[in-house]
Design an enzyme around this catalytic site. Structure first.
Site, PDB file in Angstrom:
ATOM      1  N   ASP A  18      -2.481  -5.958   0.914  1.00  0.00           N
ATOM      2  CA  ASP A  18      -3.250  -5.538  -0.271  1.00  0.00           C
ATOM      3  C   ASP A  18      -4.031  -6.677  -0.949  1.00  0.00           C
ATOM      4  OD1 ASP A  18      -1.901  -3.240   0.397  1.00  0.00           O
ATOM      5  OD2 ASP A  18      -0.936  -2.939  -1.546  1.00  0.00           O
ATOM      6  N   ASP A  56      -4.054  -0.639  -0.084  1.00  0.00           N
ATOM      7  CA  ASP A  56      -3.675   0.429  -0.996  1.00  0.00           C
ATOM      8  C   ASP A  56      -4.888   1.367  -1.063  1.00  0.00           C
ATOM      9  OD1 ASP A  56      -1.281   0.954  -2.505  1.00  0.00           O
ATOM     10  OD2 ASP A  56      -2.358   0.555  -4.374  1.00  0.00           O
ATOM     11  N   HIS A  58      -5.754   4.976  -2.555  1.00  0.00           N
ATOM     12  CA  HIS A  58      -5.373   6.168  -3.305  1.00  0.00           C
ATOM     13  C   HIS A  58      -6.515   7.172  -3.439  1.00  0.00           C
ATOM     14  CE1 HIS A  58      -1.628   4.295  -4.246  1.00  0.00           C
ATOM     15  NE2 HIS A  58      -2.136   3.362  -5.012  1.00  0.00           N
ATOM     16  N   HIS A  62      -4.626  10.217  -8.331  1.00  0.00           N
ATOM     17  CA  HIS A  62      -3.352  10.014  -7.625  1.00  0.00           C
ATOM     18  C   HIS A  62      -2.159  10.100  -8.582  1.00  0.00           C
ATOM     19  CE1 HIS A  62      -0.290   7.765  -5.237  1.00  0.00           C
ATOM     20  NE2 HIS A  62      -0.865   8.443  -4.264  1.00  0.00           N
ATOM     21  N   HIS A  91      -6.351   2.645  -9.691  1.00  0.00           N
ATOM     22  CA  HIS A  91      -6.659   1.448  -8.893  1.00  0.00           C
ATOM     23  C   HIS A  91      -6.839   1.831  -7.427  1.00  0.00           C
ATOM     24  CE1 HIS A  91      -2.310   1.937  -8.355  1.00  0.00           C
ATOM     25  NE2 HIS A  91      -2.452   1.302  -7.204  1.00  0.00           N
ATOM     26  N   LYS A 116      -2.390   3.038   2.920  1.00  0.00           N
ATOM     27  CA  LYS A 116      -1.178   3.688   2.402  1.00  0.00           C
ATOM     28  C   LYS A 116      -1.427   4.176   0.982  1.00  0.00           C
ATOM     29  CE  LYS A 116       0.427  -0.824   1.006  1.00  0.00           C
ATOM     30  NZ  LYS A 116       0.209  -0.602  -0.433  1.00  0.00           N
ATOM     31  N   CYS A 161       4.390  -4.206  -3.331  1.00  0.00           N
ATOM     32  CA  CYS A 161       4.067  -3.876  -1.941  1.00  0.00           C
ATOM     33  C   CYS A 161       4.603  -4.894  -0.942  1.00  0.00           C
ATOM     34  CB  CYS A 161       2.573  -3.651  -1.799  1.00  0.00           C
ATOM     35  SG  CYS A 161       2.066  -2.130  -2.662  1.00  0.00           S
TER      36      CYS A 161
END
Ligand code: VGL
Ligand code: ZN
Length: 214
Positions: A18, A56, A58, A62, A91, A116, A161
């Site tokens: 990330d 990351d 989303h 989310h 984010h 993810k 993470c």
């Protein structure tokens, strides 16, 4: 240094977690000094033949976003069907500049980008297992099929993470190390100290970049 430097080999993989604009100073979920990891990660990456990257990723609205829950604000915790969930500022929404990798991240030889947190109702700090603790991302299968046995984690954030990924790597039967000076933490409500305690108890090695032969 206590022992001989580690020379990354055929069974070792650098997992860059990330390193995205959203987690940099000025991003939507800034990690203090998050940008400082970039040169360290770049230097380490040159020592690894096998490199993978996580993002990351989303959906808008989310479930992990405070804005999706009436009356909640970032860093509140709520109960979801799969357990407690810390709520974050919006984010790393798919396809936005916030979700892009940092422009100075220089890893042209990375072979996989694993995304993810793309299911609207399930968060995923871990690169292996989503927050429902049952949905797999496919990463352990990828590592196993490629004969990669030891994952070295760097990136953001140490206490979310990175830690969750390292712990799940151990649980999935891989060796796991975190290269501490190539990570930075969010550190909300003692999360940084707790993450290191959990990782140490699980047998995740705590390294610095000086432990790697560069
Ligand atoms: C992360 C909080 C929410 C991370 C991602 O990359 O550590 N933390 N989403
Ligand atoms: Zn997230």
């Amino acid at each position: 240094m206590a022992s001989a430097p580690i020379v990354p080999g055929e069974r070792d993989v650098l997992v860059i977690v990330d390193v995205q604009n959203g987690f940099m100073p000025g991003g939507s979920l800034p990690v203090p000094e998050g940008d400082r990891v970039v040169p360290v990660v770049n230097r380490l990456a040159r020592a690894f033949r096998h490199v993978i990257v996580t993002q990351d990723w989303h959906t808008p609205g989310h479930v992990s976003f405070a804005s999706s829950h009436r009356g909640k604000k970032p860093f509140d915790t709520i109960e979801l069907p799969y357990g407690p969930q810390i709520l974050w500022p919006d984010h790393c929404v798919q396809g936005t500049v916030d979700a892009d990798l940092h422009k100075d991240l220089a890893v042209p030889h990375a072979s996989l980008i694993i995304r993810k947190g793309y299911r609207p109702q399930v968060d995923s700090y871990s690169a292996f297992l989503e927050a429902d603790r049952t949905t797999m991302t496919g990463l352990s299968g990828y590592l196993r099929e490629r004969g990669l046995a030891h994952a070295y984690f760097v990136g953001l954030a140490t206490d979310f993470c990175v830690a969750w990924s390292a712990l799940d790597a151990k649980r999935a039967g891989f060796q796991a190390s975190v290269i501490e000076d190539a990570t930075r933490a969010i550190d909300t409500a003692g999360s940084r100290a707790r993450a290191w305690a959990d990782m140490t108890a699980a047998g995740v090695a705590r390294l610095t970049s000086s432990d790697i032969a560069l």
